[in-house]
Design a protein around this motif. Structure first.
Motif, mmCIF file in Angstrom:
data_model
loop_
_atom_site.group_PDB
_atom_site.id
_atom_site.type_symbol
_atom_site.label_atom_id
_atom_site.label_comp_id
_atom_site.label_asym_id
_atom_site.label_seq_id
_atom_site.Cartn_x
_atom_site.Cartn_y
_atom_site.Cartn_z
ATOM 1 N N ASP A 26 0.817 -1.212 0.000
ATOM 2 C CA ASP A 26 0.000 0.000 0.000
ATOM 3 C C ASP A 26 0.853 1.266 0.000
ATOM 4 N N ARG A 27 2.078 1.141 -0.454
ATOM 5 C CA ARG A 27 2.925 2.324 -0.574
ATOM 6 C C ARG A 27 3.627 2.311 -1.924
ATOM 7 N N ALA A 28 4.069 3.488 -2.331
ATOM 8 C CA ALA A 28 4.772 3.629 -3.608
ATOM 9 C C ALA A 28 6.042 4.422 -3.396
ATOM 10 N N PHE A 29 7.114 3.991 -4.046
ATOM 11 C CA PHE A 29 8.345 4.775 -4.132
ATOM 12 C C PHE A 29 8.267 5.623 -5.396
ATOM 13 N N VAL A 30 8.533 6.912 -5.271
ATOM 14 C CA VAL A 30 8.518 7.818 -6.419
ATOM 15 C C VAL A 30 9.863 8.524 -6.493
ATOM 16 N N GLY A 31 10.468 8.509 -7.681
ATOM 17 C CA GLY A 31 11.736 9.181 -7.901
ATOM 18 C C GLY A 31 11.529 10.483 -8.653
ATOM 19 N N PHE A 32 12.182 11.545 -8.186
ATOM 20 C CA PHE A 32 12.080 12.863 -8.799
ATOM 21 C C PHE A 32 13.451 13.294 -9.299
ATOM 22 N N VAL B 146 14.196 10.294 -3.762
ATOM 23 C CA VAL B 146 13.220 9.211 -3.832
ATOM 24 C C VAL B 146 12.471 9.217 -2.516
ATOM 25 N N VAL B 147 11.147 9.261 -2.582
ATOM 26 C CA VAL B 147 10.322 9.292 -1.377
ATOM 27 C C VAL B 147 9.277 8.187 -1.448
ATOM 28 N N THR B 148 8.702 7.860 -0.303
ATOM 29 C CA THR B 148 7.639 6.868 -0.207
ATOM 30 C C THR B 148 6.310 7.574 -0.002
ATOM 31 N N TYR B 149 5.320 7.224 -0.836
ATOM 32 C CA TYR B 149 3.965 7.755 -0.677
ATOM 33 C C TYR B 149 3.041 6.675 -0.132
ATOM 34 N N ALA B 150 2.153 7.063 0.797
ATOM 35 C CA ALA B 150 1.163 6.151 1.359
ATOM 36 C C ALA B 150 0.035 6.997 1.967
ATOM 37 N N PRO C 11 12.978 11.896 2.214
ATOM 38 C CA PRO C 11 13.734 11.242 1.142
ATOM 39 C C PRO C 11 14.617 10.109 1.660
ATOM 40 N N LEU C 12 14.766 9.056 0.842
ATOM 41 C CA LEU C 12 15.625 7.933 1.191
ATOM 42 C C LEU C 12 17.092 8.330 1.091
#
Length: 348
Positions: free
Chosen positions: A151-157, A163-167, A180-181
């Motif tokens: 139920d989470r997504a890693f998104v890279g900008f 790179v952050v985790t969205y939930a 950010p990771l």
């Protein structure tokens, strides 16, 4: 990020198309007005599809790889477009990101022959900041890559590399980012427009099982190799990908056997667009390694391709794999949003 009252052409279009072409695009689209999506909500939109039955041109396909079909996608909603990455939740439902700072979710439609014919149940939502608001700056929301983990997504900008985790993904319109990771190299060394284009989680059986693999587009070390990282697990660290023939890495996806498939793109005013798929052996992806692999597919502007940026795989019961590839149209009238499908037969 495109907002009401602003031209619907990201800065990236101008960089790619060049002065004269970019100016014509800006003039043509400067009056379009995208919908405003309140934070916490999602916008249903209608997406039209024109079916593509022939790839055309003279592409190079390795044995076992065939073109299945595709569709050219369009919508009257100006926010639609700028596809950067796509991930499937099941055989039909997908989640993606636009490099203008939006989520997209929807489902595939297929015709009687099982080929993709369009999209349905499509909804958009802004990528929120930590406070639950929508950023007004394209610099902060240039989303280029996506990986799903429950139920989470890693998104890279890129541009502001992170790179952050969205939930939670169950309530996508309200999903919030984490801090950010951490990475095994300084992100300031990355090219401003060549950051994390690929995020993918290593599958079971991989030497780096469960780790998040992050690969940059065109950020090179002192030897001319592309920066990449393994985040998490006992073999965390950095590695490199050897570039080939001026192609840039735009996405990646793991095959069922554990090998990593890279989607690559080449573009220039002189030669037009190019697309390539490269297969990296699973065992080669380790800390401090420099990886390379065989080319499975290559096509140029004579084929039905565009600025191909997103890739995912759908395993089939017979052991074959469907490869779904999408393009970033840069909100340009000179480019298209394509979704193409290939079939990769099981290896003997």
């Amino acid at each position: 990020m495109a907002q009401a009252g602003r031209a619907c052409v990201p800065e990236r279009s101008a960089r790619m198309l060049g002065g004269v072409c970019a100016l014509s695009v800006l003039v043509a689209l400067a009056s379009c007005t995208p919908a405003i999506i309140p934070p916490g909500e999602m916008l249903p939109i209608t997406v039209e599809g024109d079916v593509i039955t022939e790839l055309g041109g003279n592409p190079t396909l390795s044995p076992g790889l065939t073109f299945v079909g595709g569709v050219e996608l369009s919508s009257s909603e100006p926010l639609f477009g700028a596809f950067s990455s796509i991930r499937f939740r099941d055989a039909q439902s997908f989640l993606g990101v636009f490099d203008t700072g939006y989520w997209i979710e929807g489902r595939l439609q297929r015709n009687a022959e099982g080929r993709i014919s369009g999209l349905e149940a499509v909804r958009l939502a802004p990528l929120l900041d930590a406070s639950g608001g929508e950023s007004a700056s394209k610099f902060l929301v240039d989303a280029e890559s996506l990986a799903l983990d429950g139920d989470r997504a890693f998104v890279g900008f890129e541009q502001r590399h992170r790179v952050v985790t969205y939930a939670p993904l169950a309530d996508l319109g309200k999903a919030l980012p984490s801090a950010p990771l951490a990475f095994p190299f300084d992100l300031d060394i990355l090219h401003s427009n060549g950051g994390f284009e690929s995020l993918v989680i290593a599958p079971k059986g991989s030497p780096i099982e469960g780790a998040l693999v992050a690969i940059t587009e065109k950020s090179f070390d002192e030897n001319g190799n592309i920066y990449a990282a393994i985040l998490g697990g006992p073999r965390a660290g950095q590695f490199r990908v050897r570039p080939r023939d001026d192609f840039e890495i735009t996405d990646a996806a793991y095959l069922p056997d554990g090998d990593l498939l890279l989607l690559e793109r080449r573009f220039s005013i002189a030669t037009g667009v190019g697309m390539r798929l490269r297969r990296i052996e699973a065992a080669s992806i380790l800390p401090d390694a420099v990886v390379d692999g065989e080319i499975l597919f290559e096509a140029n502007y004579r084929s039905q391709i565009d600025n191909m940026e997103g890739l995912d795989v759908l395993p089939e019961p017979d052991g074959s794999v469907r490869l779904i590839v999408v393009s970033d149209d840069n909100h340009s009238i000179l480019q298209r949003t394509l979704m193409l499908e290939f079939r990769l037969a099981p290896q003997d």
